[in-house]
Design a protein around this motif. Structure first.
Motif, PDB file in Angstrom:
ATOM      1  N   ALA A 119       0.604  -0.896  -0.055  1.00 61.70           N
ATOM      2  CA  ALA A 119      -0.050   0.087   0.023  1.00 61.70           C
ATOM      3  C   ALA A 119       1.180   0.643  -0.144  1.00 61.70           C
ATOM      4  CB  ALA A 119      -1.299  -0.259   1.323  1.00 61.70           C
ATOM      5  N   LEU A 120       2.288   1.563   0.656  1.00 59.75           N
ATOM      6  CA  LEU A 120       2.899   2.394   0.834  1.00 59.75           C
ATOM      7  C   LEU A 120       3.093   2.605  -0.211  1.00 59.75           C
ATOM      8  CD1 LEU A 120       4.165   4.741   2.677  1.00 59.75           C
ATOM      9  CD2 LEU A 120       6.078   3.126   3.488  1.00 59.75           C
ATOM     10  N   ALA A 121       4.120   1.568  -1.309  1.00 60.91           N
ATOM     11  CA  ALA A 121       5.004   1.518  -2.397  1.00 60.91           C
ATOM     12  C   ALA A 121       4.061   2.482  -3.326  1.00 60.91           C
ATOM     13  CB  ALA A 121       5.156   0.131  -2.174  1.00 60.91           C
ATOM     14  N   ALA A 122       2.921   1.814  -3.595  1.00 62.85           N
ATOM     15  CA  ALA A 122       1.411   2.121  -4.330  1.00 62.85           C
ATOM     16  C   ALA A 122       1.249   3.978  -3.908  1.00 62.85           C
ATOM     17  CB  ALA A 122       0.158   1.403  -4.333  1.00 62.85           C
ATOM     18  N   TRP A 123       1.039   4.599  -2.705  1.00 63.68           N
ATOM     19  CA  TRP A 123       0.901   5.392  -2.608  1.00 63.68           C
ATOM     20  C   TRP A 123       1.393   6.632  -2.427  1.00 63.68           C
ATOM     21  CZ3 TRP A 123       2.219   9.462   0.381  1.00 63.68           C
ATOM     22  CH2 TRP A 123       1.301  10.315   0.460  1.00 63.68           C
ATOM     23  N   LEU A 124       2.930   5.958  -2.705  1.00 66.62           N
ATOM     24  CA  LEU A 124       4.424   7.172  -3.026  1.00 66.62           C
ATOM     25  C   LEU A 124       4.413   7.094  -4.666  1.00 66.62           C
ATOM     26  CD1 LEU A 124       7.079   5.523  -0.495  1.00 66.62           C
ATOM     27  CD2 LEU A 124       5.202   7.710  -0.544  1.00 66.62           C
ATOM     28  N   PHE A 125       3.811   6.056  -4.927  1.00 68.15           N
ATOM     29  CA  PHE A 125       3.916   6.480  -6.872  1.00 68.15           C
ATOM     30  C   PHE A 125       2.964   7.404  -6.865  1.00 68.15           C
ATOM     31  CE2 PHE A 125       2.446   4.490 -11.091  1.00 68.15           C
ATOM     32  CZ  PHE A 125       3.455   4.808 -11.595  1.00 68.15           C
ATOM     33  N   LEU A 126       2.069   6.687  -6.632  1.00 69.66           N
ATOM     34  CA  LEU A 126       0.166   7.795  -7.431  1.00 69.66           C
ATOM     35  C   LEU A 126       0.257   8.969  -6.929  1.00 69.66           C
ATOM     36  CD1 LEU A 126      -1.897   4.758  -7.274  1.00 69.66           C
ATOM     37  CD2 LEU A 126      -0.981   5.993  -9.037  1.00 69.66           C
ATOM     38  N   ALA A 127       1.005   9.135  -5.254  1.00 68.90           N
ATOM     39  CA  ALA A 127       0.594  10.869  -4.711  1.00 68.90           C
ATOM     40  C   ALA A 127       0.859  11.765  -5.736  1.00 68.90           C
ATOM     41  CB  ALA A 127       0.605  10.431  -3.297  1.00 68.90           C
ATOM     42  N   TRP A 150     -12.803  11.325  -6.746  1.00 70.66           N
ATOM     43  CA  TRP A 150     -11.907  11.851  -6.649  1.00 70.66           C
ATOM     44  C   TRP A 150     -11.348  12.229  -4.874  1.00 70.66           C
ATOM     45  CZ3 TRP A 150     -10.882  16.750  -9.627  1.00 70.66           C
ATOM     46  CH2 TRP A 150     -11.005  16.745 -10.805  1.00 70.66           C
ATOM     47  N   LEU A 151     -12.305  11.434  -4.016  1.00 69.76           N
ATOM     48  CA  LEU A 151     -11.636  11.634  -2.468  1.00 69.76           C
ATOM     49  C   LEU A 151     -10.953   9.768  -2.049  1.00 69.76           C
ATOM     50  CD1 LEU A 151     -15.040  12.655  -1.407  1.00 69.76           C
ATOM     51  CD2 LEU A 151     -13.247  12.967  -1.059  1.00 69.76           C
ATOM     52  N   LEU A 152     -10.824   9.357  -3.564  1.00 71.95           N
ATOM     53  CA  LEU A 152     -10.271   8.318  -3.343  1.00 71.95           C
ATOM     54  C   LEU A 152      -8.890   8.374  -2.709  1.00 71.95           C
ATOM     55  CD1 LEU A 152     -11.243   6.110  -6.290  1.00 71.95           C
ATOM     56  CD2 LEU A 152     -11.755   5.195  -3.994  1.00 71.95           C
ATOM     57  N   PRO A 153      -7.937   9.075  -2.875  1.00 67.03           N
ATOM     58  CA  PRO A 153      -6.773   9.749  -2.534  1.00 67.03           C
ATOM     59  C   PRO A 153      -7.280   9.868  -0.720  1.00 67.03           C
ATOM     60  CG  PRO A 153      -6.811  10.711  -4.316  1.00 67.03           C
ATOM     61  CD  PRO A 153      -8.187  10.237  -4.674  1.00 67.03           C
ATOM     62  N   SER A 154      -7.894  10.004  -0.133  1.00 67.28           N
ATOM     63  CA  SER A 154      -8.572  10.852   1.153  1.00 67.28           C
ATOM     64  C   SER A 154      -8.680   8.951   1.618  1.00 67.28           C
ATOM     65  CB  SER A 154      -9.482  11.479   1.357  1.00 67.28           C
ATOM     66  OG  SER A 154      -9.940  10.956   2.323  1.00 67.28           O
ATOM     67  N   VAL A 155      -9.097   7.832   1.200  1.00 66.98           N
ATOM     68  CA  VAL A 155      -9.592   6.798   1.670  1.00 66.98           C
ATOM     69  C   VAL A 155      -8.650   5.808   1.362  1.00 66.98           C
ATOM     70  CG1 VAL A 155     -11.089   4.819   0.910  1.00 66.98           C
ATOM     71  CG2 VAL A 155     -11.976   6.523   0.224  1.00 66.98           C
ATOM     72  N   ALA A 156      -7.821   6.391   0.830  1.00 68.60           N
ATOM     73  CA  ALA A 156      -6.271   4.982   0.332  1.00 68.60           C
ATOM     74  C   ALA A 156      -5.371   5.664   1.204  1.00 68.60           C
ATOM     75  CB  ALA A 156      -5.804   5.753  -0.436  1.00 68.60           C
ATOM     76  N   THR A 157      -5.048   7.667   2.147  1.00 71.20           N
ATOM     77  CA  THR A 157      -4.821   7.711   3.305  1.00 71.20           C
ATOM     78  C   THR A 157      -5.532   7.283   4.564  1.00 71.20           C
ATOM     79  OG1 THR A 157      -3.844   9.522   1.712  1.00 71.20           O
ATOM     80  CG2 THR A 157      -3.777  10.448   4.034  1.00 71.20           C
ATOM     81  N   ALA A 158      -6.035   7.311   4.280  1.00 66.57           N
ATOM     82  CA  ALA A 158      -7.113   6.528   5.675  1.00 66.57           C
ATOM     83  C   ALA A 158      -6.826   5.325   5.890  1.00 66.57           C
ATOM     84  CB  ALA A 158      -8.793   6.874   5.838  1.00 66.57           C
ATOM     85  N   GLY A 159      -6.573   4.175   4.714  1.00 65.71           N
ATOM     86  CA  GLY A 159      -6.400   2.895   4.734  1.00 65.71           C
ATOM     87  C   GLY A 159      -4.058   3.318   4.974  1.00 65.71           C
ATOM     88  N   LEU A 160      -4.152   3.848   4.657  1.00 64.47           N
ATOM     89  CA  LEU A 160      -2.168   3.480   5.989  1.00 64.47           C
ATOM     90  C   LEU A 160      -2.427   3.954   6.707  1.00 64.47           C
ATOM     91  CD1 LEU A 160      -0.634   5.439   2.378  1.00 64.47           C
ATOM     92  CD2 LEU A 160      -0.599   3.010   2.722  1.00 64.47           C
TER      93      LEU A 160
END
Length: 323
Positions: A119-127, A150-160
């Motif tokens: 999850a962290l690797a994907a987030w660091l790539f996509l952000a 467009w709120l999916l980055p918020s959901v993903a960040t909360a997941g982290l």
């Protein structure tokens, strides 16, 4: 029947390729199935939770392989598509899917670490891609095209943040707890920024059925996962001694997030019914409907967690209804 030219044949082939591509939010089916598995586990249905959890895992692996093959086969096309903010933001479903599976398999330390790293690797790539794409668009253009996905980055960040809180529980490290709290606040700030764009869009033009899409439910789901993050942070803080400095402010924020998520439900339900009434064929299947399943499942899990943390027994029944 027009005679086909070589150029026309090539255009047809390209169109067929695009039609068979995975949508950028394909991982939403994993998010939806995974969170339903979590809610089933919360209510003591292992006979349902375990098969759904493994189904979500198998689908996740299949989609990850499919996406890898797609990028390896046509790298230049993939790079061009990620230049679209709508594509880059929807790809955050891959991050959220890892986090949801981590919640379900939280008892397995190795699985939590593996999913957390992915999850962290994907987030660091996509952000950075998302920031670049959003920053390159005029503000008015962003406002006109903003929608629930467009709120999916918020959901993903909360997941982290949830994963960090669970790692704090496993390792007994206060560092992971602090990281989780900081990332949680970041996710809430992203929510406020995107929700404000959607609010301005709604205020600037008359409401029409095209503005109400199934992924509008993420307006509620992003707050629901924020509630679940707060619960995981509080659980980790209790395991670390209960005297953490974050507890006094995390607890009221958790309850406030649940209240706001609950307030969205009648509004979104009314809007969805109105859309179905206004637009014929609204209930036909589309992959975006999985983005509506996830918020409902997440609300079920978040409500069960809220009832447990604040000792409100009635919320267990509410959670069961939404599950």
């Amino acid at each position: 029947f027009a005679r086909r030219t070589p150029v026309g044949d090539q255009q047809v082939r390209l169109r067929q390729i695009r039609d068979t591509d995975l949508p950028p939010d394909a991982f939403s089916v994993v998010m939806a199935t995974g969170i339903v598995a979590v809610a089933a586990d919360d209510h003591g249905y292992p006979w349902l939770s375990i098969p759904l959890a493994w189904l979500a895992t198998v689908v996740f692996v299949g989609l990850a392989l499919g996406l890898g093959i797609r990028v390896a086969g046509r790298p230049h096309s993939a790079v061009g598509e990620v230049g679209d903010p709508d594509v880059a933001l929807r790809l955050f479903t891959s991050v959220a899917a890892c986090a949801v599976l981590g919640v379900r398999f939280v008892a397995e330390s190795w699985a939590l670490w593996l999913l957390g790293v992915a999850a962290l690797a994907a987030w660091l790539f996509l952000a950075p891609l998302a920031i670049r794409d959003v920053g390159s668009r005029p503000r008015n253009d962003l406002r006109e095209h903003a929608h629930g996905a467009w709120l999916l980055p918020s959901v993903a960040t909360a997941g982290l943040a949830t994963t960090a809180a669970d790692l704090a529980s496993h390792t007994g490290s206060i560092t992971w707890l602090v990281v989780g709290a900081v990332v949680w606040v970041l996710g809430l700030l992203i929510y406020c920024a995107v929700a404000s764009l959607s609010g301005r869009r709604a205020a600037a033009s008359p409401l029409n059925p095209e503005m109400v899409t199934p992924d509008s439910w993420i307006l509620m789901g992003a707050l629901a996962i924020g509630t679940l993050v707060g619960y995981h942070l509080l659980t980790a803080a209790h395991l670390l001694g209960g005297n953490s400095a974050i507890t006094p402010w995390v607890r009221p924020m958790t309850f406030a997030a649940w209240i706001l998520a609950s307030a969205w439900i009648p509004v979104l339900l009314y809007a969805e019914i109105w859309r179905v009434d206004q637009r014929i064929g609204s209930l036909r299947y589309a992959s975006v409907w999985w983005s509506a399943v996830f918020p409902l499942g997440m609300y079920a899990a978040a409500t069960a967690a809220t009832g447990s943390e604040f000792r409100i027994r009635a919320l267990v029944t509410v959670s069961l209804v939404f599950f």
